[in-house]
Scaffold this motif. Structure first.
Motif, PDB file in Angstrom:
ATOM      1  N   PHE A 117       4.776   0.599   4.859  1.00 20.20           N
ATOM      2  CA  PHE A 117       4.982   0.846   6.448  1.00 20.20           C
ATOM      3  C   PHE A 117       3.688   2.187   6.282  1.00 20.20           C
ATOM      4  N   LEU A 118       3.042   2.157   7.595  1.00 14.18           N
ATOM      5  CA  LEU A 118       1.965   2.125   8.162  1.00 14.18           C
ATOM      6  C   LEU A 118       2.652   4.083   8.655  1.00 14.18           C
ATOM      7  N   THR A 119       3.328   4.238   9.171  1.00 15.26           N
ATOM      8  CA  THR A 119       4.319   4.994  10.103  1.00 15.26           C
ATOM      9  C   THR A 119       5.503   4.719   9.746  1.00 15.26           C
ATOM     10  N   LYS A 120       7.128   5.578  10.113  1.00 20.28           N
ATOM     11  CA  LYS A 120       8.148   6.050   9.870  1.00 20.28           C
ATOM     12  C   LYS A 120       8.499   4.547  11.158  1.00 20.28           C
ATOM     13  N   GLN A 149       8.149   8.602   1.715  1.00 19.19           N
ATOM     14  CA  GLN A 149       6.388   9.042   1.733  1.00 19.19           C
ATOM     15  C   GLN A 149       5.832   9.366   0.203  1.00 19.19           C
ATOM     16  N   VAL A 150       3.942   8.787   0.164  1.00 19.29           N
ATOM     17  CA  VAL A 150       3.005   8.560  -0.553  1.00 19.29           C
ATOM     18  C   VAL A 150       2.172   9.182   0.727  1.00 19.29           C
ATOM     19  N   PHE A 151       1.576   9.604  -0.715  1.00 19.00           N
ATOM     20  CA  PHE A 151      -0.527   9.825  -0.196  1.00 19.00           C
ATOM     21  C   PHE A 151      -0.787   9.058  -0.589  1.00 19.00           C
ATOM     22  N   VAL A 154      -1.228   8.595   4.654  1.00 18.29           N
ATOM     23  CA  VAL A 154       0.116   8.715   4.261  1.00 18.29           C
ATOM     24  C   VAL A 154       1.014   7.181   4.822  1.00 18.29           C
ATOM     25  N   VAL A 155       1.463   7.178   3.796  1.00 10.00           N
ATOM     26  CA  VAL A 155       2.130   5.834   3.820  1.00 10.00           C
ATOM     27  C   VAL A 155       3.759   5.690   3.407  1.00 10.00           C
ATOM     28  N   HIS A 200      -3.871  -4.465   4.734  1.00  9.36           N
ATOM     29  CA  HIS A 200      -4.434  -3.233   4.659  1.00  9.36           C
ATOM     30  C   HIS A 200      -4.449  -3.191   2.916  1.00  9.36           C
ATOM     31  N   MET A 201      -5.096  -2.350   2.582  1.00  5.50           N
ATOM     32  CA  MET A 201      -5.132  -2.238   1.278  1.00  5.50           C
ATOM     33  C   MET A 201      -5.290  -0.652   0.652  1.00  5.50           C
ATOM     34  N   TYR A 202      -3.930   0.245   0.120  1.00  5.06           N
ATOM     35  CA  TYR A 202      -4.329   1.178  -0.339  1.00  5.06           C
ATOM     36  C   TYR A 202      -4.415   1.932  -2.044  1.00  5.06           C
ATOM     37  N   GLU A 203      -4.444   2.415  -2.218  1.00  3.62           N
ATOM     38  CA  GLU A 203      -5.176   3.508  -3.705  1.00  3.62           C
ATOM     39  C   GLU A 203      -3.864   4.727  -3.432  1.00  3.62           C
ATOM     40  N   LEU A 204      -2.878   3.924  -4.956  1.00  2.00           N
ATOM     41  CA  LEU A 204      -2.239   4.870  -4.629  1.00  2.00           C
ATOM     42  C   LEU A 204      -1.722   5.505  -5.974  1.00  2.00           C
TER      43      LEU A 204
END
Length: 107
Positions: A74-77, A33-35, A8-9, A58-62
């Motif tokens: 953001f990694l957390t709120k 919030q997105v997964f 979750v980011v 960081h790299m995330y796939e959405l």
């Protein structure tokens, strides 16, 4: 590798424009919030960015449909924001690559 879409980011827009005193507005928009899937940054891209004074963190796939052009991740709120440096669309998915300024290069 973890379960797909288990990360979750939080995404937000960076404030643009000016405040009432004429200074740049550095506020941020509401967190959304997105997964996501956490991925590894490609080594060539990491080292090329490092040579230019940036540190990719960081790299995330959405899912592409969930990304609305936000500039902050953001990694957390409660965590500090990471700037979204680059995105790469791959059909129904998009890779979001984040950075922070490197301290060891004069830019």
């Amino acid at each position: 590798m973890g379960a797909p879409w288990s990360d979750v980011v939080y995404l937000a827009h960076q404030g643009k424009g000016q405040d009432e005193d004429g200074f740049p507005d550095n506020s941020q928009g509401e967190l959304r919030q997105v997964f996501a899937n956490k991925k590894s940054i490609r080594s060539q891209e990491f080292y090329l960015a490092k040579q230019n004074g940036y540190e990719l963190t960081h790299m995330y796939e959405l899912r592409s449909i969930e990304y609305k052009g936000e500039e902050l991740l953001f990694l957390t709120k409660d965590s500090p924001p990471h700037t979204i440096f680059r995105t790469y669309e791959k059909g129904e998915f998009i890779e979001v690559i984040c950075l922070k300024r490197s301290d060891d290069h004069a830019v």
